[in-house]
Motif scaffolding. Structure first.
Motif, PDB file in Angstrom:
ATOM      1  N   ASP A 149       0.816  -1.217   0.000  1.00 51.31           N
ATOM      2  CA  ASP A 149       0.000   0.000   0.000  1.00 51.31           C
ATOM      3  C   ASP A 149       0.848   1.265   0.000  1.00 51.31           C
ATOM      4  O   ASP A 149       0.381   2.342   0.360  1.00 51.31           O
ATOM      5  CB  ASP A 149      -0.947   0.002   1.213  1.00 51.31           C
ATOM      6  CG  ASP A 149      -1.991  -1.095   1.123  1.00 51.31           C
ATOM      7  OD1 ASP A 149      -2.383  -1.448  -0.005  1.00 51.31           O
ATOM      8  OD2 ASP A 149      -2.405  -1.620   2.171  1.00 51.31           O
ATOM      9  N   ASP A 153       2.448   4.564   3.662  1.00 50.96           N
ATOM     10  CA  ASP A 153       1.612   3.765   4.562  1.00 50.96           C
ATOM     11  C   ASP A 153       2.472   2.868   5.440  1.00 50.96           C
ATOM     12  O   ASP A 153       2.249   2.763   6.651  1.00 50.96           O
ATOM     13  CB  ASP A 153       0.637   2.919   3.743  1.00 50.96           C
ATOM     14  CG  ASP A 153      -0.131   1.932   4.597  1.00 50.96           C
ATOM     15  OD1 ASP A 153      -1.083   2.342   5.275  1.00 50.96           O
ATOM     16  OD2 ASP A 153       0.225   0.727   4.597  1.00 50.96           O
ATOM     17  N   TYR A 258      -1.954   4.692   0.595  1.00 49.32           N
ATOM     18  CA  TYR A 258      -3.236   4.181   0.122  1.00 49.32           C
ATOM     19  C   TYR A 258      -4.013   3.579   1.266  1.00 49.32           C
ATOM     20  O   TYR A 258      -3.481   2.870   2.122  1.00 49.32           O
ATOM     21  CB  TYR A 258      -3.020   3.104  -0.947  1.00 49.32           C
ATOM     22  CG  TYR A 258      -4.300   2.488  -1.435  1.00 49.32           C
ATOM     23  CD1 TYR A 258      -5.065   3.124  -2.408  1.00 49.32           C
ATOM     24  CD2 TYR A 258      -4.760   1.297  -0.916  1.00 49.32           C
ATOM     25  CE1 TYR A 258      -6.249   2.580  -2.848  1.00 49.32           C
ATOM     26  CE2 TYR A 258      -5.947   0.709  -1.367  1.00 49.32           C
ATOM     27  CZ  TYR A 258      -6.688   1.368  -2.328  1.00 49.32           C
ATOM     28  OH  TYR A 258      -7.874   0.828  -2.753  1.00 49.32           O
ATOM     29  N   SER A 259      -5.321   3.884   1.333  1.00 53.17           N
ATOM     30  CA  SER A 259      -6.195   3.304   2.350  1.00 53.17           C
ATOM     31  C   SER A 259      -7.346   2.578   1.667  1.00 53.17           C
ATOM     32  O   SER A 259      -8.008   3.130   0.783  1.00 53.17           O
ATOM     33  CB  SER A 259      -6.756   4.392   3.273  1.00 53.17           C
ATOM     34  OG  SER A 259      -7.732   3.856   4.156  1.00 53.17           O
ATOM     35  N   HIS A 260      -7.608   1.340   2.058  1.00 45.88           N
ATOM     36  CA  HIS A 260      -8.673   0.559   1.452  1.00 45.88           C
ATOM     37  C   HIS A 260     -10.056   1.062   1.849  1.00 45.88           C
ATOM     38  O   HIS A 260     -11.041   0.770   1.163  1.00 45.88           O
ATOM     39  CB  HIS A 260      -8.543  -0.902   1.886  1.00 45.88           C
ATOM     40  CG  HIS A 260      -7.313  -1.580   1.373  1.00 45.88           C
ATOM     41  ND1 HIS A 260      -7.252  -2.199   0.149  1.00 45.88           N
ATOM     42  CD2 HIS A 260      -6.074  -1.688   1.909  1.00 45.88           C
ATOM     43  CE1 HIS A 260      -6.040  -2.678  -0.047  1.00 45.88           C
ATOM     44  NE2 HIS A 260      -5.302  -2.401   1.002  1.00 45.88           N
ATOM     45  N   PHE A 261     -10.153   1.801   2.923  1.00 42.88           N
ATOM     46  CA  PHE A 261     -11.467   2.190   3.447  1.00 42.88           C
ATOM     47  C   PHE A 261     -11.647   3.690   3.497  1.00 42.88           C
ATOM     48  O   PHE A 261     -12.465   4.194   4.264  1.00 42.88           O
ATOM     49  CB  PHE A 261     -11.656   1.599   4.862  1.00 42.88           C
ATOM     50  CG  PHE A 261     -11.523   0.103   4.875  1.00 42.88           C
ATOM     51  CD1 PHE A 261     -12.535  -0.703   4.380  1.00 42.88           C
ATOM     52  CD2 PHE A 261     -10.370  -0.503   5.353  1.00 42.88           C
ATOM     53  CE1 PHE A 261     -12.424  -2.077   4.374  1.00 42.88           C
ATOM     54  CE2 PHE A 261     -10.242  -1.876   5.359  1.00 42.88           C
ATOM     55  CZ  PHE A 261     -11.273  -2.676   4.864  1.00 42.88           C
ATOM     56  N   ARG A 262     -10.904   4.430   2.671  1.00 44.12           N
ATOM     57  CA  ARG A 262     -11.057   5.871   2.636  1.00 44.12           C
ATOM     58  C   ARG A 262     -11.694   6.312   1.342  1.00 44.12           C
ATOM     59  O   ARG A 262     -11.354   5.835   0.277  1.00 44.12           O
ATOM     60  CB  ARG A 262      -9.698   6.550   2.794  1.00 44.12           C
ATOM     61  CG  ARG A 262      -9.808   8.063   2.924  1.00 44.12           C
ATOM     62  CD  ARG A 262      -8.482   8.721   3.302  1.00 44.12           C
ATOM     63  NE  ARG A 262      -7.450   8.456   2.311  1.00 44.12           N
ATOM     64  CZ  ARG A 262      -6.284   7.922   2.588  1.00 44.12           C
ATOM     65  NH1 ARG A 262      -5.995   7.572   3.823  1.00 44.12           N
ATOM     66  NH2 ARG A 262      -5.382   7.684   1.649  1.00 44.12           N
TER      67      ARG A 262
END
Length: 262
Positions: A149, A153, A258-262
């Motif tokens: 990511d 991160d 990178y954020s998977h839930f943003r």
């Protein structure tokens, strides 16, 4: 975490319209990568899905308890290293998107060798399995995390887990040369893109100063170059250090990864 690969489980939920050739290619690619790392595909599951295609992989490895590489082993004064180069996968993804959005009537040139290499880095990333195992067995690294990511991160997570701060030197980052040229041509900050986009699957390491000789040996046996990019600090801030256009130093918070839930 430095574990030696042992077995994997592969489960797929397949849409009825999926061509058989695509299924065969998925299975063949998975088997080829497993064979290269001595990994046994021990089982899994196959079922039907109304869509989309879903693939789930569980990988199991073994490592001695005292040799497991976690995110929480860094200390103030440790040096930070990155394996290989970063940014090529991000550039490759953007290249593919640009080609897809061009008009079919537009005359487009074939990709050159550098562009093809960046696309390959995105589509077929190379896991740093051997390097991780060597780092674990030689105890050359105090903490380790992959860059799936992005470096930004990974640095934030390692700093939080280890309860340290970090200073990253922008000028030292091993940004892939072709990726840098690609982003520069579009007026995009190559450092920010390389740090935040992810998909590189390189490693971020925290290394004790006394372990540098072991690190050199691990890099040689792991077959991957390592670049020093910064240091762990007592100050809990995680920052990026740059030299700006007028030669002055600029220190700012590390960009978000990178954020998977943003």
């Amino acid at each position: 975490m430095g574990a030696a690969p042992r077995l994997a489980l592969l489960s797929m939920a397949l849409p009825p319209a999926l061509p058989l050739a695509d299924f065969d290619a998925l299975a063949a690619g998975f088997a080829a990568l497993a064979a290269r790392h001595g990994l046994h595909v021990a089982g899994g599951n196959l079922t039907r899905s109304p869509g989309p295609l879903m693939i789930d992989v569980t990988v199991v490895g073994t490592v001695k308890r005292r040799q497991a590489l976690t995110r929480g082993g860094a200390r103030p004064g440790d040096d930070l290293y990155v394996s290989g180069t970063i940014g090529a996968a991000a550039a490759g993804l953007r290249m593919l998107r640009e080609r897809r959005t061009r008009s079919a009537a537009e005359n487009t040139k074939d990709m050159d060798a550098d562009e093809e290499r960046c696309v390959e880095r995105y589509l077929r990333p190379e896991p740093r399995v051997r390097l991780g195992v060597v780092l674990s067995r030689t105890r050359a690294a105090a903490a380790c995390m992959d860059l799936s990511d992005g470096l930004a991160d990974a640095a934030q997570q390692m700093a939080e887990a280890s309860r340290v701060g970090m200073t990253i030197d922008a000028a030292s980052l091993p940004v892939d040369a072709a990726a840098r040229a690609f982003f520069d041509a579009r007026g995009v900050d190559a450092v920010t893109e390389a740090m935040t986009a992810g998909d590189d699957y390189e490693l971020l390491l925290a290394v004790r100063p006394r372990a540098h000789r072991r690190l050199t040996a691990a890099s040689h046996h792991g077959g991957v170059a390592l670049t020093r990019v910064g240091r762990c600090t007592e100050n809990p801030a995680v920052v990026l250090h740059r030299i700006v256009g007028d030669g002055a130093a600029d220190t700012a918070p590390l960009p978000k990864g990178y954020s998977h839930f943003r």
